[in-house]
Design an enzyme around this catalytic site. Structure first.
Site, PDB file in Angstrom:
ATOM      1  N   GLU A 486       0.789  -1.225   0.000  1.00 31.03           N
ATOM      2  CA  GLU A 486       0.000   0.000   0.000  1.00 31.03           C
ATOM      3  C   GLU A 486       0.827   1.284   0.000  1.00 31.03           C
ATOM      4  OE1 GLU A 486      -2.558  -0.700   3.338  1.00 31.03           O
ATOM      5  OE2 GLU A 486      -3.892  -2.003   2.205  1.00 31.03           O
ATOM      6  N   GLU A 552      -6.935  -6.665  -1.599  1.00 34.23           N
ATOM      7  CA  GLU A 552      -7.325  -7.054  -0.235  1.00 34.23           C
ATOM      8  C   GLU A 552      -8.825  -6.886  -0.053  1.00 34.23           C
ATOM      9  OE1 GLU A 552      -5.218  -5.027   2.848  1.00 34.23           O
ATOM     10  OE2 GLU A 552      -3.240  -5.438   2.024  1.00 34.23           O
TER      11      GLU A 552
END
Length: 888
Positions: A486, A552
């Site tokens: 991320e 995710e």
């Protein structure tokens, strides 16, 4: 001077297969036994005493290597099991004790004689966390302190071996610095990320802090003997041009081979570097100068009609046995055996979805993946555990595992299992948005500007990346490199990795700057991004659009009562209590400590839980539906909304109570089988939004003459046929066939019903079998609450050693035998055997239907014939003896 005349050289090569003899010196073994350890603070009189003649270490504590200080303390009963109850809370944390408390000497007395001739002996340490000084027989091997968890060490120890053959290896291991404050934040206060190492050890939302931060010799230590020339870091690249099919004759593939050869002796060595696969060989005559290392490129090898490596669900992940060898004269100086998967990874941009799609051998693969943290939070790795965990992912019908950036570049043994089972790998490097500054975070010690520069030593980070790339780059399963979780690494690291290290050392795979980057997904159509991460209405996965390549998305995942008993004390076995008025659950302290994520109102439609056992059983119904709906919803929109999805997450390396398909002890829960069902390559499913019966074909073949059968069963077991029709579906596609919503809603109105969808081939073999249990008009499972007892008949037969076949038969005049959990158990203790691999589980059997479930287990671990335990929604637990004989 040339060693061979052309004639003699050709004759030598021609005779290689007949005259080669393996050098007596060439060998490798792991140094995994006989280790002792002692805290540095307890070594009175200084470290030099360790190497004094006759210095006795027999009273030192036995050490676990590979392992960590905490693992050694646990194995010596110095601490309680940190995975049980609140035990971890009471183990001293390194932030409070100071680093010296977990700074240890590790010593091993081993036998190794000085080799003859030009043979050389090497010491290899594949991973030490975090810093180390390495000594052999009193001589320091590393000139400067070695730093970095992910940087291998290799030392030529030939000249330091004792003539007696008895040698003492001593390694002083220092913890990471800083160790980080485990203040409850993601990665604690974030400073653990100043190291080039693990980030989760300071705590995360799925784990409590690891008290020693995994200090120790955590990976393998090996002693290797080679001849005058050794081989390191061979590199195998396979090129598979064109669009390939799984079946039929293949056009040739190209194999490119290189390796580094090293000559530590004081003289020129002439020899031959050779690569062998399926009897085919390519080789090159090499002159290696004294004290030098050279990378040697061999000529390309053309492999005719190759057996290709395919991802799980699409074809066989075939592996060739191959070897890279260096010959001096007619003897092997060194050799490395390699499993080669012949495949080529490509990617392209899907303009329909605005996301990256992954292709293997020219065919696009719809990615159904799982996020993986690490096999064991205390780094207790083993080949068998890696194999079992990856096999579970194969059994979920997934085709990719993403290795999350707060952990490590996974070990070769993990990649071996992924190669074997056909699981592609999306491999992050050691960066996370949480610790490395993507967000404002009041739990962090440093602000975003400082955290953005983590780690402290960028040179060490880059050296570690290069080393780890060399270690795993030959595995066919490795598909994608990722800069971090991320967030990108700092700019100088990013550019060096992207533009220099990977092109030079690999160059065959996609590099993504960070896990949810625009290079994977462009969120231009108002999707919700990554997530959600908690329990959702099943229909949400069909209705709400997320990132077109979602890295995710996840939900709940506790195990059943037998699983919970392994780590929750009896006094804490208290089910969460949900308040409808407050829309909130009250949860026991141990459940909270183990990161329980709420089921909240999702249990209520099945009836208020009467206790922890009942709660865990009803949670399995939710588990199954959540993950079946998740993967069906994404599959229903493949190539339209999505090119891939990765579930957060599919496993836990600690006894956490969220996001897992099986528990830490390798006991599967219903999540695994909801995925197993919903993610099968050819699958029939029910769209909860529009009531369309839909087929998804995740294969490369057109499927014709598919008989689609739609039936319902009421709570008493009465059957009603809705439709039966022949259909066909194109490769890698989704197609809706029969809208049935209005009729189904009407039938389910009063007490719910069972909806059975089946696909049969022309020979009436069942290809897909999907059973939904639908609620009444109020969203309650009122019919389930009053079901008659099951009349299921069970028979268990051991067909071969390690294989049990269970037959489940439901009479025609019976209700549905609903949601039956099967377990292979010890006949005396009734404890479950673990791990066991079930062809299916949480099985429902319709009236008049017979189903078979195959159970595979390691018979070498259990000498007695096991029993089968079975219990279901309307079946009290039964214990069925396993008999020998035919499965009939």
């Amino acid at each position: 001077m040339t060693l061979f005349s052309p004639f003699k050289f050709c004759l030598f090569i021609a005779l290689l297969s007949f005259t080669i003899s393996k050098s007596d010196a060439q060998s490798r073994y792991e140094l995994s036994t006989g280790w002792k350890c002692k805290p540095v603070g307890e070594l009175a009189g200084g470290s030099n005493r360790i190497f004094a003649p006759g210095y006795d270490i027999s009273q030192w504590m036995p050490a676990t290597v590979p392992g960590t200080v905490l693992t050694t303390l646990l194995n010596n009963h110095k601490i309680p099991d940190p995975f049980y109850g609140m035990n971890n809370k009471y183990i001293r944390d390194i932030y409070d004790t100071g680093s010296e408390y977990y700074t240890y000497w590790f010593v091993n007395d081993f036998e190794k004689s000085i080799p003859g001739g030009d043979s050389q002996v090497y010491l290899n340490l594949r991973g030490v966390n975090y810093s180390s000084e390495v000594y052999l027989n009193g001589k320091k091997l590393n000139k400067q302190t070695h730093h970095g968890m992910f940087l291998r060490q290799r030392y030529n120890i030939t000249a330091l071996l004792n003539r007696s053959g008895k040698n003492r290896l001593a390694v002083l291991v220092y913890p990471p610095n800083p160790v980080g404050n485990p203040n409850g934040g993601q990665g604690g206060d974030g400073t653990i990320a100043r190291n080039v190492g693990l980030q989760y050890t300071a705590g995360w939302d799925w784990i409590q802090p690891v008290r020693d931060r995994n200090t120790g010799i955590w990976d393998k230590v090996t002693i290797e003997t080679a001849g005058s020339v050794s081989i390191t870091d061979p590199h195998i690249v396979t090129l598979v041009p064109g669009i390939r099919q799984v079946k039929g004759k293949q056009q040739p593939a190209v194999i490119k081979v290189s390796a580094t050869v090293s000559n530590p002796t004081g003289k020129v060595i002439n020899g031959v570097l050779q690569f062998t696969i399926t009897g085919q060989k390519v080789f090159k005559k090499v002159m290696v100068k004294p004290g030098s290392s050279n990378e040697i490129n061999l000529d390309d090898l053309l492999l005719k009609d190759p057996k290709l490596w395919w991802p799980n669900g699409y074809g066989n992940p075939y592996l060739y046995k191959a070897s890279v060898q260096f010959f001096v004269g007619n003897k092997i100086s060194d050799a490395q055996e390699i499993n080669v998967g012949v495949r080529e990874i490509q990617t392209s941009w899907n303009t329909q979805t605005n996301s990256r799609q992954i292709e293997v051998n020219g065919q696009k693969i719809f990615i159904k993946g799982g996020n993986w943290i690490i096999s064991d939070a205390m780094l207790r790795f083993s080949d068998w555990r890696y194999d079992a965990e990856v096999r579970f992912h194969r059994d979920m019908n997934l085709n990719l595992i993403r290795v999350w950036g707060g952990a490590l570049v996974e070990r070769p043994e993990f990649y071996n299992a992924c190669d074997k089972y056909g699981l592609l790998v999306f491999q992050d490097f050691w960066i996370s948005g949480d610790a490395n500054g993507r967000w404002v975070d009041p739990m962090k010690k440093d602000d975003q500007w400082v955290r953005r520069k983590y780690p402290d030593d960028h040179v060490l980070y880059l050296r570690s990346v290069a080393d780890q790339v060399k270690m795993v780059r030959n595995h066919p399963s490795l598909a994608v490199w990722c800069g971090g979780n991320e967030i990108t690494p700092p700019e100088d690291i990013l550019l060096a990795v992207r533009d220099t290290i990977l092109p030079k050392l690999d160059g065959t795979r996609l590099f993504v700057e960070y896990s949810n980057s625009d290079k994977m997904s462009l969120n231009t159509l108002g999707g919700n991004g990554d997530g959600p991460y908690g329990i959702q209405p099943d229909s949400l996965f069909w209705k709400e659009r997320t990132f077109p390549f979602n890295s995710e998305i996840g939900s709940v995942g506790i195990g059943d009562y037998e699983s919970l008993k392994r780590f929750i004390p009896d006094q804490n076995m208290v089910a969460p209590v949900f308040s409808t008025e407050k829309n909130k659950s009250t949860t026991d302290s141990v459940w909270n400590y183990h990161k329980y994520i709420g089921y909240d109102a999702a249990i209520e439609p099945y009836g208020k839980a009467t206790g922890a056992r009942d709660f865990a059983a009803k949670a399995q119904l939710v588990n199954y539906n959540q993950y079946r709906a998740l993967i069906e919803g994404f599959s229903a929109h493949m190539w339209d909304w999505y090119t891939g999805v990765m579930i957060w997450k599919t496993q836990n390396p600690w006894t956490a109570m969220r996001g897992q398909m099986y528990d830490y002890y390798l006991d599967p829960n219903a999540c695994l089988y909801g995925l197993h069902n919903g993610s099968e390559p050819l699958h029939v499913m029910y769209n909860p939004l529009n009531g369309m019966v839909t087929i998804v074909n995740n294969t490369f073949e057109t499927r014709r003459d598919l008989m689609l059968v739609v039936k319902t069963y009421d709570i008493s077991g009465k059957e009603k046929q809705i439709t039966q029709v022949f259909e066909e579906i194109l490769p890698s596609s989704v197609k809706g066939f029969v809208p049935i919503k209005s009729g189904i809603d009407k039938l389910a109105k009063e007490e719910g019903l069972f909806l059975s969808l089946q696909l049969l081939d022309i020979k009436k073999n069942i290809l897909s079998n999907n059973l939904y249990w639908l609620p009444d008009e109020h969203g309650e499972y009122s019919g389930l609450k009053k079901m008659a007892p099951s009349k299921l008949m069970i028979k268990a037969v051991q067909t071969t050693p390690g294989t049990v076949l269970v037959s489940l038969t439901n009479p025609t005049d019976a209700p549905v035998a609903f949601f039956n959990r099967l377990s292979l158990i010890d006949g005396q203790t009734h404890n479950r055997l673990l791990p066991v691999f079930y062809s299916d589980n949480y099985v429902s059997v319709l009236p008049g239907e017979q189903k078979s479930v195959t159970m595979n287990y390691d018979i070498s671990k259990y000498s007695q014939t096991p029993f089968v335990s079975i219990n279901g929604w309307n079946l009290k637990e039964q214990y069925v003896p396993v008999t020998s004989g035919n499965a009939k």
